[in-house]
Design a protein around this motif. Sequence first.
Motif, PDB file in Angstrom:
ATOM      1  N   GLU A 183       0.830  -0.977  -0.010  1.00 48.53           N
ATOM      2  CA  GLU A 183      -0.104  -0.149  -0.012  1.00 48.53           C
ATOM      3  C   GLU A 183       0.715   1.382  -0.026  1.00 48.53           C
ATOM      4  O   GLU A 183       0.582   2.337  -0.502  1.00 48.53           O
ATOM      5  CB  GLU A 183      -0.962  -0.017   1.215  1.00 48.53           C
ATOM      6  N   ALA A 184       1.925   1.226   0.595  1.00 44.95           N
ATOM      7  CA  ALA A 184       3.006   2.365   0.795  1.00 44.95           C
ATOM      8  C   ALA A 184       4.528   1.854   0.798  1.00 44.95           C
ATOM      9  O   ALA A 184       4.694   0.856   1.393  1.00 44.95           O
ATOM     10  CB  ALA A 184       2.625   3.172   2.010  1.00 44.95           C
ATOM     11  N   ALA A 185       5.127   2.586  -0.013  1.00 45.30           N
ATOM     12  CA  ALA A 185       6.585   2.214  -0.045  1.00 45.30           C
ATOM     13  C   ALA A 185       7.250   2.981   1.287  1.00 45.30           C
ATOM     14  O   ALA A 185       6.647   3.821   1.881  1.00 45.30           O
ATOM     15  CB  ALA A 185       7.243   2.826  -1.284  1.00 45.30           C
ATOM     16  N   PRO A 186       8.249   2.150   1.908  1.00 42.54           N
ATOM     17  CA  PRO A 186       8.890   2.924   2.865  1.00 42.54           C
ATOM     18  C   PRO A 186       9.496   4.334   2.432  1.00 42.54           C
ATOM     19  O   PRO A 186       9.956   4.326   1.348  1.00 42.54           O
ATOM     20  CB  PRO A 186      10.322   1.830   3.219  1.00 42.54           C
ATOM     21  N   THR A 187       9.661   5.222   3.538  1.00 43.51           N
ATOM     22  CA  THR A 187      10.138   6.419   3.244  1.00 43.51           C
ATOM     23  C   THR A 187      11.245   6.808   4.263  1.00 43.51           C
ATOM     24  O   THR A 187      11.292   6.073   5.378  1.00 43.51           O
ATOM     25  CB  THR A 187       9.105   7.611   2.960  1.00 43.51           C
ATOM     26  N   GLY A 188      11.809   7.780   4.120  1.00 41.59           N
ATOM     27  CA  GLY A 188      12.750   8.473   5.225  1.00 41.59           C
ATOM     28  C   GLY A 188      12.123   8.677   6.553  1.00 41.59           C
ATOM     29  O   GLY A 188      12.503   8.675   7.467  1.00 41.59           O
ATOM     30  N   GLY A 189      10.716   8.915   6.536  1.00 38.15           N
ATOM     31  CA  GLY A 189       9.886   9.242   7.405  1.00 38.15           C
ATOM     32  C   GLY A 189       9.413   8.160   8.156  1.00 38.15           C
ATOM     33  O   GLY A 189       8.496   8.209   9.266  1.00 38.15           O
ATOM     34  N   GLY A 190       9.500   7.016   7.492  1.00 40.86           N
ATOM     35  CA  GLY A 190       8.478   5.909   8.150  1.00 40.86           C
ATOM     36  C   GLY A 190       8.815   4.577   7.505  1.00 40.86           C
ATOM     37  O   GLY A 190       9.108   4.588   6.109  1.00 40.86           O
TER      38      GLY A 190
END
Length: 480
Positions: free
Chosen positions: A118-125
């Motif tokens: 659903e969502a890719a990992p990011t620097g924020g989480g």
Amino acid sequence: MAGEYDVIIIGAGPGGYVAAIRSAQLGFKTAVVDREHLGGICLNWGCIPTKALLRSAEIFHYMQHPGDYGLKIEGTVSADIGAVVKRSRGVSRRLADGVAFLMKKNKIDVIWGEAAIEAAPTGGGPGKVTVKETKRAEPPKGALGAGSYSGKHIVVATGARPRALPGIEPDKKLIWTYYEAMVPEKMPKSLLVMGSGAIGIEFASFYRTMGAEVTVVELLPQILPVEDAEIAAFARKRFEKQGIKFLTGAKVTKVEKGSDQVTATIEDGKGGTQTITAERLISAVGVVGNIDNLGLEKLGVKIERGVVATDGLGRTNVPGIYAIGDVAGPPMLAHKAEHEGERCVDAIKGLHAEPLDKGKIPGCTYCHPQIASVGLTEAKAKEQGYDIRVGRFPFVGNGKAIALGEDQGLVKTIFDRKTGQLLGAHMVGAEVTELIQGFVVAMNLETTEEELIHTVFPHPTLSETMHESVLDAYGRVIHT
């Protein structure tokens, strides 16, 4: 926290479960998601059960020819296809249970269901993976179920599935994929196989040995198209002697279904056509990556030629999302997937890792006779501009092969004339799938002809054919 992981791996095949174990070894909190099979297609519907079937066929072959070994069998020799299939399925179950044990041993969570990112990992989480309930198979004991899970790194290891040709789609009754071909309810009297790659040839070999009339149709002029032409030609003669028929440079253009048979129209590439009627048809025209319904395109993950594009260490163009194994492209082999999984996780950890050299990945076909190869074919070596030396040694000159009653085989080696570098090795004959690793090790160690010539091979063994092939490339062969 529950549901939060360092690494989530989607797919528990050879690439996925090995990556999960390596991840756990490196101290990552790890989960692996699957909807149907621990061990993936390889353990359940591919590499392993087919080898069990082929082993039964091999024993049946020997039982049919006891006189070749000075033996006698009283009465009629027959095969119980139900028992053969049951043994094959039992082998798969044993290994799948073994994977479940390894997950538990390494404290890896198994999540059972169909996953989507659903969502890719990011620097924020972390990234988010949702898992829906599956009806395909019962979950292993202790598996987690449907829900939402988060992971700092998400590895796609979803494998591949059989390619279907328009108008010749498998129906599970008359037109089979490898799934149905592994669990026949009865032995067909006749079989048409589309495709002469490893899958097609292995099933052609199995069913012919078990008594079916087999015809193989190949679009290209050479069977086993990825193999060295000389090895493929040698193998074809052996297959034809066993009674397998081949139509090369041909394609199936139409299939008409009867109540318990199919009639295929085949074009020969020269304007001619013919029809062949067989009880069953196996479609073995390749596989396609399982990239559907994973959310990859929505996230902008680059897809090329039906597979996920990576940098060689599993990294996609979207940070935090990785792909390994068949879904990341050819060669679509279990051992390639395993090593990609390990290197991908090592790279995630920040350890030194280099992309696999695909030119040093061996390929094996477990027909009779077996076929194995690594590196460049003679034609490819010439195309790439190498000035080459070629060595050949036939099994008929090997004492162990003669003693085994398996004197029909050939080992071929290809060297760079200038440097002595081993560029390729190609083999056909008994147990060559167990021998090829010797050449793979040599290539990875950058061994030249000199080291190979001075290596002592044990006698009497089939491995001596490897040594003699090297000697032949340099005009020093002993036993021919």
